[in-house]
Design a protein around this motif. Structure first.
Motif, PDB file in Angstrom:
ATOM      1  N   ILE A 155       0.830  -1.209   0.000  1.00  0.00           N
ATOM      2  CA  ILE A 155       0.000   0.000   0.000  1.00  0.00           C
ATOM      3  C   ILE A 155       0.861   1.254   0.000  1.00  0.00           C
ATOM      4  O   ILE A 155       0.525   2.258  -0.643  1.00  0.00           O
ATOM      5  N   ILE A 156       2.029   1.229   0.668  1.00  0.00           N
ATOM      6  CA  ILE A 156       2.898   2.404   0.687  1.00  0.00           C
ATOM      7  C   ILE A 156       3.475   2.666  -0.701  1.00  0.00           C
ATOM      8  O   ILE A 156       3.499   3.803  -1.188  1.00  0.00           O
ATOM      9  N   THR A 214      -6.063  11.404  -5.527  1.00  0.00           N
ATOM     10  CA  THR A 214      -5.472  10.676  -6.643  1.00  0.00           C
ATOM     11  C   THR A 214      -4.914   9.314  -6.220  1.00  0.00           C
ATOM     12  O   THR A 214      -4.721   8.431  -7.053  1.00  0.00           O
ATOM     13  N   ALA A 215      -4.626   9.150  -4.935  1.00  0.00           N
ATOM     14  CA  ALA A 215      -4.088   7.882  -4.442  1.00  0.00           C
ATOM     15  C   ALA A 215      -5.180   6.933  -3.949  1.00  0.00           C
ATOM     16  O   ALA A 215      -4.866   5.789  -3.593  1.00  0.00           O
ATOM     17  N   ALA A 216      -6.434   7.387  -3.934  1.00  0.00           N
ATOM     18  CA  ALA A 216      -7.515   6.553  -3.385  1.00  0.00           C
ATOM     19  C   ALA A 216      -7.682   5.235  -4.146  1.00  0.00           C
ATOM     20  O   ALA A 216      -7.768   4.169  -3.514  1.00  0.00           O
ATOM     21  N   PRO A 217      -7.753   5.212  -5.492  1.00  0.00           N
ATOM     22  CA  PRO A 217      -7.929   3.924  -6.174  1.00  0.00           C
ATOM     23  C   PRO A 217      -6.797   2.938  -5.883  1.00  0.00           C
ATOM     24  O   PRO A 217      -7.050   1.751  -5.611  1.00  0.00           O
ATOM     25  N   ALA A 218      -5.550   3.399  -5.930  1.00  0.00           N
ATOM     26  CA  ALA A 218      -4.423   2.510  -5.663  1.00  0.00           C
ATOM     27  C   ALA A 218      -4.442   2.007  -4.229  1.00  0.00           C
ATOM     28  O   ALA A 218      -4.127   0.834  -3.957  1.00  0.00           O
ATOM     29  N   ALA A 219      -4.831   2.863  -3.283  1.00  0.00           N
ATOM     30  CA  ALA A 219      -4.874   2.458  -1.879  1.00  0.00           C
ATOM     31  C   ALA A 219      -5.932   1.376  -1.649  1.00  0.00           C
ATOM     32  O   ALA A 219      -5.687   0.403  -0.923  1.00  0.00           O
ATOM     33  N   VAL A 220      -7.091   1.543  -2.276  1.00  0.00           N
ATOM     34  CA  VAL A 220      -8.164   0.551  -2.107  1.00  0.00           C
ATOM     35  C   VAL A 220      -7.738  -0.799  -2.691  1.00  0.00           C
ATOM     36  O   VAL A 220      -7.916  -1.852  -2.063  1.00  0.00           O
ATOM     37  N   VAL A 221      -7.161  -0.785  -3.893  1.00  0.00           N
ATOM     38  CA  VAL A 221      -6.739  -2.043  -4.528  1.00  0.00           C
ATOM     39  C   VAL A 221      -5.620  -2.705  -3.718  1.00  0.00           C
ATOM     40  O   VAL A 221      -5.625  -3.934  -3.508  1.00  0.00           O
ATOM     41  N   ALA A 222      -4.648  -1.908  -3.251  1.00  0.00           N
ATOM     42  CA  ALA A 222      -3.548  -2.478  -2.469  1.00  0.00           C
ATOM     43  C   ALA A 222      -4.049  -3.028  -1.139  1.00  0.00           C
ATOM     44  O   ALA A 222      -3.528  -4.039  -0.650  1.00  0.00           O
ATOM     45  N   TRP A 223      -5.016  -2.367  -0.557  1.00  0.00           N
ATOM     46  CA  TRP A 223      -5.567  -2.827   0.722  1.00  0.00           C
ATOM     47  C   TRP A 223      -6.275  -4.167   0.563  1.00  0.00           C
ATOM     48  O   TRP A 223      -6.179  -5.051   1.427  1.00  0.00           O
ATOM     49  N   MET A 224      -6.940  -4.353  -0.569  1.00  0.00           N
ATOM     50  CA  MET A 224      -7.713  -5.586  -0.756  1.00  0.00           C
ATOM     51  C   MET A 224      -6.916  -6.686  -1.446  1.00  0.00           C
ATOM     52  O   MET A 224      -7.098  -7.868  -1.138  1.00  0.00           O
ATOM     53  N   PHE A 225      -6.020  -6.316  -2.374  1.00  0.00           N
ATOM     54  CA  PHE A 225      -5.353  -7.331  -3.190  1.00  0.00           C
ATOM     55  C   PHE A 225      -3.824  -7.290  -3.094  1.00  0.00           C
ATOM     56  O   PHE A 225      -3.144  -7.944  -3.871  1.00  0.00           O
ATOM     57  N   GLY A 226      -3.281  -6.497  -2.180  1.00  0.00           N
ATOM     58  CA  GLY A 226      -1.844  -6.493  -1.955  1.00  0.00           C
ATOM     59  C   GLY A 226      -1.066  -5.840  -3.082  1.00  0.00           C
ATOM     60  O   GLY A 226      -1.346  -4.718  -3.492  1.00  0.00           O
ATOM     61  N   TRP A 227      -0.071  -6.579  -3.628  1.00  0.00           N
ATOM     62  CA  TRP A 227       0.855  -6.018  -4.604  1.00  0.00           C
ATOM     63  C   TRP A 227       0.197  -5.605  -5.915  1.00  0.00           C
ATOM     64  O   TRP A 227       0.804  -4.872  -6.707  1.00  0.00           O
ATOM     65  N   LEU A 228      -1.018  -6.033  -6.150  1.00  0.00           N
ATOM     66  CA  LEU A 228      -1.720  -5.604  -7.359  1.00  0.00           C
ATOM     67  C   LEU A 228      -1.951  -4.090  -7.355  1.00  0.00           C
ATOM     68  O   LEU A 228      -2.113  -3.474  -8.412  1.00  0.00           O
ATOM     69  N   GLY A 229      -1.933  -3.500  -6.164  1.00  0.00           N
ATOM     70  CA  GLY A 229      -2.135  -2.056  -6.092  1.00  0.00           C
ATOM     71  C   GLY A 229      -0.960  -1.254  -6.623  1.00  0.00           C
ATOM     72  O   GLY A 229      -1.123  -0.082  -7.003  1.00  0.00           O
ATOM     73  N   VAL A 230       0.239  -1.839  -6.669  1.00  0.00           N
ATOM     74  CA  VAL A 230       1.416  -1.093  -7.125  1.00  0.00           C
ATOM     75  C   VAL A 230       1.296  -0.712  -8.608  1.00  0.00           C
ATOM     76  O   VAL A 230       1.480   0.455  -8.967  1.00  0.00           O
ATOM     77  N   PRO A 231       1.002  -1.669  -9.518  1.00  0.00           N
ATOM     78  CA  PRO A 231       0.813  -1.239 -10.911  1.00  0.00           C
ATOM     79  C   PRO A 231      -0.370  -0.291 -11.075  1.00  0.00           C
ATOM     80  O   PRO A 231      -0.342   0.586 -11.944  1.00  0.00           O
TER      81      PRO A 231
END
Length: 571
Positions: A362-363, A423-440
């Motif tokens: 998530i970071i 602007t970071a909300a979509p990536a944060a939600v995906v990383a929170w739920m699916f882990g490393w998938l949020g990085v791309p």
């Protein structure tokens, strides 16, 4: 003079912001008066917050209210102490002093609870306490202005300001650490902000001490006014030549020079870094390192907010861009902003996340998204929400004052805090739920924001460059009709359209899309999302229904707009 300036400034957009700010301040002041009816030190703590607001607030709003600048009276030959007394008297005229005086009327309530003598003592205590607040603000701005005349001073002042504001925001940490989680620390009552209340409660020496403090602050301010002259001195150290192979590289080289030479920019960037580090490290007092990884993202958001008025801060230098069409000015500024912010942000993020041992997905996702979002939003907001600034060579004795419209500048900074974080909300939600998938997802979001928002900013600059330059030179926005006025929409239709667009976001996103994500992951009875609380057979119908309602509201608003646009075309 101050009354005349104030009377003529309460018009247009600036007047609306002043009235809105005054109304909010009046609400806070009323709440402060209510604390006077309570037992304990709650009123003392409230006045400490008001004092900190007077000290710190002007630092982030261009040096506070300087409708009457000391430079205006330089040719009169007034002694410094006489000029200080006159400017102090004029400082009591304004919305902020009136609101603060309303809050300080809580001293009368507290004094009346002690008896008639307490109520009488409260009157001079109010005046002296307000004078102390105003003078503390003036001295703080003057000291910081002197510090901004050297690189060491600019960095040191930024570190101090960042630490104060961060620790103020994390005050609960220190209250818990001191074992005062359910009350007010005892030292607060002995701060200068509490001396008036001590006098009202029978300690009359506190009233004498308050009068002495006002005298000392007035003398200090007079001495600082005598030294106030000239402008900030840029660094004159030698620089290795920057060779540009393209127009975009030339803009980036020019911007990097500005980042290294303009002490105001140095102060802004250092403040953002200090705020992020101190805010994230404050919970270490309780032995909790969980916020350390967020120091980098906080730094990025704050840096974007502090530099959101790039074109305005450079004053009429915009004419260079207007006279050289085709130069990729926006892209060059974006690259320079990334060069100034990204290396520091990445080092801080990686180092502190490693210290904490995660959470890496998530970071990393949030950091990448914020870098692209900040690089895209800074030029976009600078051209769409441009606040006319003072040319750097004419900033005068207060380097903090980069604009004549401090209220709009502060509002722009607060808006940037929200937009960049979003602007970071979509990536944060995906990383929170699916882990490393949020990085791309974060990298893609950042790249799209960088490219798309930069493209919009470039088009705006190309299409509206002369108008922006006119606004920069005159301080007045061109008189243009709003979309509703251009379409000749009646007030009723405008109201319905606003309501549809505003209300549509609630059922569409949180109650519809976000609730659906929670249902997919089996998260029930979660927060305020209605669908998660429904019976099993009604969960998905509720979420889908919310999405339909949101889309219907959006469609209604756009339908009204299209209807009046068609009427205009047929006419």
């Amino acid at each position: 003079m101050k009354i005349a300036v104030l009377r003529h400034s309460l018009t247009g957009q600036h007047g609306g912001m002043v009235i809105a700010g005054g109304s909010l301040g009046a609400v806070l002041a009323t709440g402060t008066i209510f604390l006077a009816f309570l037992d304990g030190d709650w009123l003392t703590a409230a006045y400490a917050v008001w004092m900190l607001g007077w000290i710190i607030g002007p630092v982030f709003s261009g040096g506070g209210d300087e409708s009457l600048r000391p430079e205006f009276f330089a040719m009169l030959g007034l002694p410094a102490h006489r000029l200080a007394v006159g400017l102090l008297a004029s400082a009591f005229v304004g919305v902020a002093p009136a609101v603060s005086l309303l809050a300080l009327s809580g001293l009368v309530v507290a004094g009346a609870r002690q008896g008639v003598l307490g109520a009488l003592v409260a009157v001079p205590a109010m005046v002296l306490q307000l004078a102390a607040f105003v003078l503390l603000s003036r001295v703080a701005v003057a000291v910081l202005g002197m510090a901004l005349r050297s690189r060491v001073g600019a960095v040191g002042a930024a570190v101090v300001n960042g630490a104060i504001l961060a620790f103020l925001g994390q005050g609960w940490v220190f209250a818990v650490a001191l074992g005062q989680g359910s009350g007010i620390p005892e030292f607060v009552r002995y701060l200068p902000s509490g001396w008036g209340l001590l006098a009202v409660r029978g300690d009359y020496l506190a009233l004498v001490a308050l009068a002495v403090l006002v005298g000392l602050l007035l003398a200090a301010w007079a001495a600082l006014l005598a030294r106030r002259a000239g402008t900030t001195r840029p660094s004159t150290r030698g620089r290795r030549p920057m060779r540009a192979r393209s127009a975009q590289d030339a803009v980036m080289a020019k911007e990097l020079r500005a980042w290294t030479r303009d002490l105001v920019r140095t102060h802004q960037l250092t403040f953002a870094l200090a705020y992020g580090l101190f805010f994230a490290s404050a919970p270490l007092v309780l032995g909790w390192p969980g916020m350390l990884p967020w120091a980098g993202p906080i730094f990025i958001v704050m840096a974007a907010a502090m530099t959101a008025n790039q074109y305005g801060d450079e004053g009429t230098a915009l004419w260079l861009t207007v006279m050289t069409p085709g130069v990729s000015d926006v892209r060059g500024r974006q690259l320079a902003w990334l060069v100034a912010v990204a290396p520091v942000a990445l080092v801080v993020t990686v180092a502190l996340t490693a210290v904490n041992g995660g959470p890496w997905p998530i970071i990393c996702a949030v950091t990448l998204a914020l870098l692209g979002g900040g690089a895209g939003l800074v030029p976009l907001m600078s051209v769409y929400g441009l606040v006319p600034g003072i040319d750097p060579a004419r900033r005068g004795g207060n380097p903090l004052r980069t604009s004549e419209d401090d209220g709009s500048l502060t509002g722009l900074a607060y808006l940037m805090l929200v937009l960049v974080a979003a602007t970071a909300a979509p990536a944060a939600v995906v990383a929170w739920m699916f882990g490393w998938l949020g990085v791309p997802v974060g990298a893609l979001t950042g790249a799209l924001c960088y490219w798309g928002l930069g493209l919009l900013a470039g088009r705006r600059l190309t299409a509206q460059g002369p108008e922006l330059l006119h606004m920069m030179r005159t301080g007045r926005r061109p008189e243009t009709k709003s979309t509703f006025q251009a379409l000749d929409m009646p007030k009723g239709a405008q109201t319905v359209t606003y309501l549809c667009w505003g209300l549509a976001m609630i059922p569409l996103f949180p109650q519809g899309i976000v609730a659906s994500v929670f249902l997919v992951n089996g998260m029930y009875e979660h927060s305020w999302f209605l669908a998660t609380y429904m019976a099993p057979g009604l969960r998905w119908p509720t979420a889908v229904g919310m999405i339909v309602i949101g889309l219907a509201l959006l469609g209604t608003g756009w339908g009204l707009m299209r209807r009046y646009r068609q009427k205009e075309v047929t006419a």
